[in-house]
Design a protein around this motif. Sequence first.
Motif, PDB file in Angstrom:
ATOM      1  N   GLY A  71      50.179  68.651 -31.441  1.00 39.90           N
ATOM      2  CA  GLY A  71      49.175  67.770 -32.027  1.00 39.90           C
ATOM      3  C   GLY A  71      47.775  68.103 -31.544  1.00 39.90           C
ATOM      4  O   GLY A  71      46.815  68.124 -32.329  1.00 39.90           O
ATOM      5  N   PHE A  72      47.648  68.392 -30.256  1.00 35.76           N
ATOM      6  CA  PHE A  72      46.350  68.771 -29.686  1.00 35.76           C
ATOM      7  C   PHE A  72      45.840  70.063 -30.318  1.00 35.76           C
ATOM      8  O   PHE A  72      44.661  70.163 -30.683  1.00 35.76           O
ATOM      9  N   SER A  73      46.715  71.053 -30.447  1.00 37.09           N
ATOM     10  CA  SER A  73      46.320  72.345 -31.014  1.00 37.09           C
ATOM     11  C   SER A  73      45.860  72.206 -32.453  1.00 37.09           C
ATOM     12  O   SER A  73      44.866  72.823 -32.861  1.00 37.09           O
ATOM     13  N   SER A  74      46.574  71.402 -33.225  1.00 38.63           N
ATOM     14  CA  SER A  74      46.205  71.198 -34.628  1.00 38.63           C
ATOM     15  C   SER A  74      44.865  70.475 -34.755  1.00 38.63           C
ATOM     16  O   SER A  74      44.024  70.838 -35.579  1.00 38.63           O
ATOM     17  N   LYS A  75      44.672  69.480 -33.900  1.00 34.52           N
ATOM     18  CA  LYS A  75      43.481  68.643 -33.990  1.00 34.52           C
ATOM     19  C   LYS A  75      42.224  69.406 -33.615  1.00 34.52           C
ATOM     20  O   LYS A  75      41.166  69.233 -34.239  1.00 34.52           O
TER      21      LYS A  75
END
Length: 265
Positions: A71-75
């Motif tokens: 989720g962090f990488s996508s955001k």
Amino acid sequence: MKSKLSLLILIAFVMVVIAISELIGIRPITIGSLKISLLPLVFAIVITMVLGMAIFRKGFMKQIYSKANVGFSSKYLIFIMLPLMARYGADVAPKLEEIMKVGWVFLLQELGNLGTVLIGLPIAIALGLRREAIGSTLGLGREGELAYISEKYTLDSPEGRGVLSLYIIGTLFGALFFSILAPIMHSLGFSIEALAIASGVGSASMMTGSSSALVAIAPEMAITINGYAAASQLLTSFLGTYTMVFLAVPLQRFMYNLMVRGGKK
């Protein structure tokens, strides 16, 4: 504290994958008369995809591929892409006069975005897709198409599932596909300049994969390739929405209703 540690491990993992990929370097493979240069970008994608498989995603690797890290990488992916786009903006400047001379070509290549409808829609319908085909063939499934479909149909609809599927596939395989497609097209006789312009498909990662592969073929033309690709990408980002709304959507609606009797308008 645990989440910060997990994030640091993720960053360290990414740096190790980058280092390994750079050590592998550019590896040419020859298939008959066709020569394809596999870039470090390709190896980085393949390594992370393989390690992300369920069989490897255990213990230490499970922490790296945790839902929080994904989720962090996508955001925050956009923050990684911003310096890249600034670099491409700088690449346009030295070739600005040359780009202006062939400006009409950049405008004409926008019509290529209709290929997903003209070619993709009939294939999708032949494979048995119906309303999902509308979301998956409107474009390359990048942010513009994702926003349009989500606003018009919601992402919890067949159209939404179609565009989300293409978005995920494009994210996983897009750069890999274009980094291989570009040298193949060059071997078939397409000029470096034409392929550089065609690299600006509306996705920074796909454009980078394509243009980097072209630079590997003709390093002496690196400035021209990056300049043309960046100008094309910027133009696609600007005009892509208008091309989609005023050309792709009506064309897709007409073709869908023609090929699928009783399709909802």
